[in-house]
Design an enzyme around this catalytic site. Structure first.
Site, PDB file in Angstrom:
ATOM      1  N   ASP A  46      59.388   7.659 -35.273  1.00 28.33           N
ATOM      2  CA  ASP A  46      58.191   6.801 -35.241  1.00 28.33           C
ATOM      3  C   ASP A  46      58.478   5.654 -34.274  1.00 28.33           C
ATOM      4  O   ASP A  46      59.627   5.400 -33.906  1.00 28.33           O
ATOM      5  CB  ASP A  46      57.875   6.242 -36.640  1.00 28.33           C
ATOM      6  CG  ASP A  46      56.602   5.397 -36.649  1.00 28.33           C
ATOM      7  OD1 ASP A  46      55.671   5.701 -35.870  1.00 28.33           O
ATOM      8  OD2 ASP A  46      56.529   4.417 -37.407  1.00 28.33           O
ATOM      9  N   SER A  47      57.414   4.957 -33.905  1.00 27.16           N
ATOM     10  CA  SER A  47      57.597   3.782 -33.064  1.00 27.16           C
ATOM     11  C   SER A  47      58.223   2.635 -33.858  1.00 27.16           C
ATOM     12  O   SER A  47      58.796   1.723 -33.263  1.00 27.16           O
ATOM     13  CB  SER A  47      56.246   3.343 -32.497  1.00 27.16           C
ATOM     14  OG  SER A  47      55.314   3.197 -33.543  1.00 27.16           O
TER      15      SER A  47
ATOM     16  N   CYS B 123      54.451   9.709 -36.345  1.00 24.65           N
ATOM     17  CA  CYS B 123      53.655   8.675 -35.677  1.00 24.65           C
ATOM     18  C   CYS B 123      52.367   9.351 -35.218  1.00 24.65           C
ATOM     19  O   CYS B 123      52.414  10.320 -34.439  1.00 24.65           O
ATOM     20  CB  CYS B 123      54.435   8.129 -34.487  1.00 24.65           C
ATOM     21  SG  CYS B 123      53.510   6.969 -33.453  1.00 24.65           S
TER      22      CYS B 123
ATOM     23  N   GLU C 298      54.732  -4.414 -39.956  1.00 25.96           N
ATOM     24  CA  GLU C 298      56.058  -4.659 -39.369  1.00 25.96           C
ATOM     25  C   GLU C 298      56.582  -6.039 -39.782  1.00 25.96           C
ATOM     26  O   GLU C 298      57.776  -6.273 -39.804  1.00 25.96           O
ATOM     27  CB  GLU C 298      55.997  -4.537 -37.844  1.00 25.96           C
ATOM     28  CG  GLU C 298      55.739  -3.117 -37.341  1.00 25.96           C
ATOM     29  CD  GLU C 298      56.965  -2.194 -37.410  1.00 25.96           C
ATOM     30  OE1 GLU C 298      58.094  -2.680 -37.217  1.00 25.96           O
ATOM     31  OE2 GLU C 298      56.780  -0.992 -37.672  1.00 25.96           O
TER      32      GLU C 298
ATOM     33  N   CYS D 161      47.536   6.526 -39.430  1.00 25.30           N
ATOM     34  CA  CYS D 161      48.670   5.806 -38.845  1.00 25.30           C
ATOM     35  C   CYS D 161      49.732   5.769 -39.930  1.00 25.30           C
ATOM     36  O   CYS D 161      49.425   5.457 -41.089  1.00 25.30           O
ATOM     37  CB  CYS D 161      48.261   4.389 -38.449  1.00 25.30           C
ATOM     38  SG  CYS D 161      49.654   3.347 -37.936  1.00 25.30           S
TER      39      CYS D 161
ATOM     40  N   HIS E  60      51.937   3.763 -40.569  1.00 26.86           N
ATOM     41  CA  HIS E  60      52.179   2.449 -41.166  1.00 26.86           C
ATOM     42  C   HIS E  60      51.234   2.187 -42.351  1.00 26.86           C
ATOM     43  O   HIS E  60      51.542   1.386 -43.221  1.00 26.86           O
ATOM     44  CB  HIS E  60      51.963   1.338 -40.127  1.00 26.86           C
ATOM     45  CG  HIS E  60      53.098   1.180 -39.160  1.00 26.86           C
ATOM     46  ND1 HIS E  60      53.435   2.140 -38.247  1.00 26.86           N
ATOM     47  CD2 HIS E  60      53.974   0.149 -38.972  1.00 26.86           C
ATOM     48  CE1 HIS E  60      54.466   1.705 -37.525  1.00 26.86           C
ATOM     49  NE2 HIS E  60      54.799   0.511 -37.945  1.00 26.86           N
TER      50      HIS E  60
END
Ligand code: DGL
Length: 289
Positions: free
Chosen positions: A18-19, A82, A159, A197, A199
């Site tokens: 993932d990023s 991702c 994040e 997403c 996240h």
């Protein structure tokens, strides 16, 4: 190919990329289904967010990350945890590495199809994922109408670790109100919201509190892990090591190695929370600029 030392002689190595931290939601879902494996997880935190970048840049970053997992970590399978990289670079990644690669878009759309009765679904995702219309295409192919909305503030909030913060709750409320208003204007009557997403599952309680009654929240992370079970058991790995039903599988059978391209300390601090178990010591890797 470099073969890292592992205590699990016969267990396959699954690369997860993932990023940032968000893909840990996919890793968690994978471990729950396929515990007897060695996992190498890479968060390309130095180059996050991918979601605001062009296809060309996302593909370059994603290919470099995938090649690290295959060449340096000996990954025999790759899960692109991702949505942005899956939406814009899945074909490019598949061409760049000699192992099976699974993205999260198709499993997410499949799960939406299974959950929706009326055929209208909402998708929230990064800017790049929405611009690609990968979800709309995957949903249309399954006779679903999809309305997509970019929610660019959510990744930085995750994040930052603000997964239960009142500011995050308010941002979600505003995004979903806008999305619902647009759905109404288009005479849509959605009964599913796809978290497009990786996240966003970390915000699931806040999102569930903000969706209208009768709208089911679908997590592409869980859907991707289900798809991985099918893909991997049908491919090269020894069946016994990947059998999700195997009674000998325990948490002790799982080996996790985490890598990040930046902020290793932050990854260690937040990662364990997102994974629901210790991430161990995270190694810094340099994939270039
Ligand atoms: N986790 C990524 C996804 O699923 C988004 C994060 C980013 O923008 O880099 O789309």
């Amino acid at each position: 190919m470099k073969q890292p030392a592992t205590g699990l002689a016969s267990a396959p190595t699954i690369g997860v990329f993932d990023s940032g931290f968000g893909g840990l939601t996919v890793l968690q879902a994978l471990i729950a289904r396929l515990p007897r494996a060695r996992y190498a997880f890479l968060g390309d935190t130095a180059r996050l967010p991918y979601g605001s970048k062009s296809r060309r840049t996302i593909a370059r970053y994603a290919i470099e990350s995938a090649q690290f997992l295959v060449r340096e970590q000996g990954a025999e399978f790759l899960v692109i945890a991702c949505n942005t990289a899956s939406a814009l670079a899945l074909d490019a990644i598949q061409e760049a590495v000699p192992v099976p690669v699974l993205g999260v878009i198709e499993p997410g759309a499949q799960a939406a199809r299974a959950a929706s009765r009326c055929g209208d679904v909402l998708v929230i995702a990064t800017d790049a994922t929405v611009q690609s219309h990968a979800y709309a295409a995957a949903c249309n192919a399954r006779n679903l109408r999809a309305l997509e909305k970019a929610c660019p503030l959510l990744v930085p909030l995750v994040e930052e670790g603000w997964t239960g913060h009142p500011v995050t709750a308010e941002v979600i409320r505003i995004y979903l109100a806008e999305l619902n208003a647009e759905a109404t204007a288009r005479n849509m009557n959605p009964d599913v919201l796809v978290l497009g997403c990786t996240h966003y599952p970390l915000l699931r309680p806040l999102i569930e509190a903000a969706v209208p009654p009768g709208v089911r929240v679908i997590d592409s992370a869980a859907a991707a892990a289900e798809a991985a079970v099918h893909l991997f058991n049908g491919r090269a790995a020894p069946a016994a090591t990947l059998d999700p039903e195997a009674s000998s599988n325990t948490a002790a059978d799982t080996e996790i190695h985490c890598f990040a391209t930046d902020s290793v300390e932050k990854f260690e601090r937040l990662g364990s929370r997102f994974l629901g178990r210790p991430v161990g010591s995270v190694k810094l890797v340099d994939l270039g600029g």
